[in-house]
Design an enzyme around this catalytic site. Structure first.
Site, PDB file in Angstrom:
ATOM      1  CE  LYS A 193      -3.355   2.560   2.845  1.00 30.96           C
ATOM      2  NZ  LYS A 193      -4.312   2.455   4.181  1.00 30.96           N
TER       3      LYS A 193
ATOM      4  CE  LYS B 201      -6.898   8.289   7.845  1.00 34.38           C
ATOM      5  NZ  LYS B 201      -7.212   7.314   8.935  1.00 34.38           N
TER       6      LYS B 201
ATOM      7  NE  ARG C 257     -10.705  -1.687   3.602  1.00 33.91           N
ATOM      8  CZ  ARG C 257     -11.237  -1.872   5.018  1.00 33.91           C
ATOM      9  NH1 ARG C 257     -12.499  -2.742   5.030  1.00 33.91           N
ATOM     10  NH2 ARG C 257     -10.652  -1.243   6.161  1.00 33.91           N
TER      11      ARG C 257
HETATM   12  N1  BES Z   1      -4.644   4.241   6.765  1.00 33.43           N
HETATM   13  C1  BES Z   1      -5.598   4.026   7.791  1.00 33.43           C
HETATM   14  C2  BES Z   1      -5.191   2.928   8.879  1.00 33.43           C
HETATM   15  C3  BES Z   1      -4.129   3.546   9.935  1.00 33.43           C
HETATM   16  C4  BES Z   1      -4.790   3.821  11.113  1.00 33.43           C
HETATM   17  C5  BES Z   1      -3.085   3.190   9.729  1.00 33.43           C
HETATM   18  C6  BES Z   1      -4.066   4.178  11.907  1.00 33.43           C
HETATM   19  C7  BES Z   1      -2.271   3.752  10.627  1.00 33.43           C
HETATM   20  C8  BES Z   1      -2.359   3.990  11.964  1.00 33.43           C
HETATM   21  C9  BES Z   1      -6.427   3.290   7.059  1.00 33.43           C
HETATM   22  O1  BES Z   1      -6.567   3.681   5.427  1.00 33.43           O
HETATM   23  C10 BES Z   1      -7.937   3.877   7.622  1.00 33.43           C
HETATM   24  O2  BES Z   1      -8.273   4.656   7.603  1.00 33.43           O
HETATM   25  N2  BES Z   1      -8.760   2.328   7.868  1.00 33.43           N
HETATM   26  C11 BES Z   1     -10.062   2.712   8.703  1.00 33.43           C
HETATM   27  C12 BES Z   1     -10.803   1.753   7.828  1.00 33.43           C
HETATM   28  C13 BES Z   1     -12.184   2.030   8.280  1.00 33.43           C
HETATM   29  C14 BES Z   1     -12.765   3.344   7.878  1.00 33.43           C
HETATM   30  C15 BES Z   1     -13.201   0.837   7.582  1.00 33.43           C
HETATM   31  C16 BES Z   1      -9.729   2.454  10.167  1.00 33.43           C
HETATM   32  O3  BES Z   1      -9.136   1.373  10.334  1.00 33.43           O
HETATM   33  O4  BES Z   1     -10.163   3.137  10.736  1.00 33.43           O
HETATM   34 ZN    ZN Z   2      -4.882   4.585   4.709  1.00 28.30          ZN
HETATM   35 ZN    ZN Z   3      -7.874   5.605   5.467  1.00 30.23          ZN
END
Ligand code: BES
Ligand code: ZN
Ligand code: ZN
Length: 500
Positions: free
Chosen positions: A265, A277, A351
């Site tokens: 990724k 976020k 994903r």
């Molecule tokens: N890049 C983030 C995941 C992440 C979170 C990496 C904290 C490093 C530290 C990813 O793209 C994301 O935001 N995932 C979400 C998915 C959800 C919205 C289904 C998550 O895990 O909150």
């Molecule tokens: Zn991400």
């Molecule tokens: Zn994300």
């Protein structure tokens, strides 16, 4: 950098001589007893008074005042010999090298034979030494106007051993290659988003390809459109930065078969998109290309060591931004595989990018797949900040990844993907899949989604959201990016055996 020599460690002049101290010795034996007698048994006294300890990773510095040729002795405690692991030795070397670097010493000699045990061979110790040296010497790049004075760094390491020099040299080379490549990944991950765009990452990959004669292909937006990579392109839709699908090929076998696909990724900054976020959650999202960095680091090791394997690396790279053109929740998109996806959360972008990258890797002939991604906050909730989450559709292939991670000392822990989990990612009323089936089992949902694109190809998913960075300094590096999974992936490739 490294020189293997076979001399009496006490007669040659060195700025510093590093010695591993095992068990709490009542009476010294071998090399150490020779040393003790040169010090009129004062080392035994220091042990008695508690000033010299074999406690794991404890450092003791002693000036020699001409009793031996080396100016200083640096002892590092190794604990009980019978409990000593390869990882302990590596970390102990890391502690010791940090000490050496801080003291500003430029040459160091190492009594390698004081680090070996029944289960740790001289070659193992040499491998641990050079990897630890590279890792522990890594410094964070800073952008302060007043940079610190350029520090003195170790320039020469004399490895003193009675073991076969050729074998030791080979082990030193391998360990150093692993350490250096991990540092390359760390540097990529530490770069701020404004200094590492998808274009920059593609350029980095091209430079790597030139250095190691990899075949390289950078797919531009138009080619992605032709390939129907609607999932990855959706993530890029709100960005002013062009997306890049980075492809590197290394052919180490006569025939392009048994190909290992490494997919990383490469989100250079993740705002979350319209599912934006929080103001605290967004900080640190420059590291959302940790998977890409791990894959590029592994390719660096592969380029250095040239194993007899075939590897294709695929990295989908873009930032995930907001604008009038950005993709939105409720959008329905079509992936390269033909599978349609209902977007429920634009922050589950990784994903989507991986979906098309996995499909593309298969088109390039990948027979086995590993994807590495900072995919979910959920994996942190499930496993904490020190474990990489793993998921798979193939027990035998997973076993090989697990063995590689054990050897690398990079802890992974398996999470299941059940039929029920698959049902949830297939649970859209209007499309084949949805990208965010709800917050229960977040990490698994991420894995299960990517698994839909691996289909029946043996596949392991590694979620490094918790492990790609650390906020604490540690024996083998500073705080910041860890370069996690570089060594696991490279070892997997080096040791890989096709599954019958
Ligand atoms: N890049 C983030 C995941 C992440 C979170 C990496 C904290 C490093 C530290 C990813 O793209 C994301 O935001 N995932 C979400 C998915 C959800 C919205 C289904 C998550 O895990 O909150
Ligand atoms: Zn991400
Ligand atoms: Zn994300």
């Amino acid at each position: 950098m490294f020189k293997t020599i076979n001399t009496n460690p006490f007669t040659e002049v060195h700025e510093c001589l590093l010695i591993g101290l095992k068990d709490v010795p009542k009476k010294f034996s071998g090399l150490l007893s020779e040393l003790d007698s040169k010090f009129d048994n004062q080392l035994t006294e220091l042990v008695k008074s508690g000033d010299l300890s074999a406690k794991m990773k404890e450092i003791t510095k002693i000036h020699t005042f001409g009793k031996i040729a080396a100016k200083r002795l640096l002892f590092v405690g190794l604990g009980k010999e019978k409990d000593l692991t390869f990882e302990d030795v590596k970390e102990s070397f890391g502690r010791a090298f940090k000490e050496v670097n801080e003291s500003g010493l430029q040459t160091v000699a190492i009594a390698l034979d004081t680090f070996i045990t029944e289960s740790i061979s001289p070659e193992d110790a040499a491998n641990a030494l050079s990897e630890a040296f590279a890792l522990a010497s890594y410094e964070l790049i800073v952008y302060k106007q007043k940079s610190n004075e350029p520090e003195k760094t170790v320039e020469q390491i004399n490895v003193i051993t009675s073991a076969d020099h050729q074998e030791i040299d080979a082990a030193l080379t391998v360990g150093y290659a692993y350490g250096k490549a991990t540092n390359s990944a760390r540097s990529l991950v530490n770069l701020p988003g404004n200094m590492l765009t998808a274009t920059d990452l593609a350029q980095y990959a091209e430079d790597l390809a030139k250095r190691y004669e990899f075949e390289v292909e950078i797919l531009e937006k138009e080619e992605m459109e032709k390939n129907g990579m609607g999932a990855f392109l959706a993530v890029n839709q709100g960005s002013v930065e062009p997306p890049k699908m980075i492809v590197l090929k290394y052919q180490g076998k006569e025939v392009w078969e048994d190909v290992i696909g490494l997919v990383g990724k490469g989100i250079t900054f993740d705002t979350g998109g319209y599912s934006i976020k929080t103001k605290t959650g967004i900080v640190g999202m420059k590291t959302d290309m940790g998977g890409a960095a791990a894959v590029l680091g592994a390719m660096e090791v592969i380029g250095e060591l040239k194993p007899e394997q075939n590897v294709v690396a695929v990295i989908p790279s873009t930032d995930n931004m907001i604008s009038g053109s950005a993709f939105k929740p409720d959008d329905v998109i079509t992936s390269m595989s033909g599978k349609t996806i209902e977007v429920l959360n634009t922050d589950a972008e990784g994903r989507l990018a991986l979906a098309d990258a996995v499909t593309y890797a298969k088109h390039q002939g990948a027979n086995y797949l590993v994807d590495v991604a900072t995919l979910t906050g959920g994996v942190i909730t499930a496993l904490g900040l020190d474990k990489t989450g793993a998921m798979t559709n193939d027990e035998a292939f997973f076993e090989q990844v697990l063995e590689a991670s054990n050897e690398a000392g990079e802890f992974i822990w398996r999470l299941p993907i059940t039929e029920n989990d698959k049902k949830r990612v297939r649970g859209s009323k209007i499309a084949d899949l949805n990208n965010s089936p709800g917050s229960e089992g977040h990490a698994i949902m991420g894995g299960a989604f990517v698994g839909e694109f691996a289909e029946s190809t043996p596949w392991v998913h590694l979620d490094i959201a918790g492990t790609a960075v650390t906020n604490k300094e540690y024996d083998l590096g500073p705080s910041g990016a860890t370069g996690v999974m570089v060594r696991t992936l490279a070892l997997l490739v080096e040791r890989f055996e096709p599954i019958k």
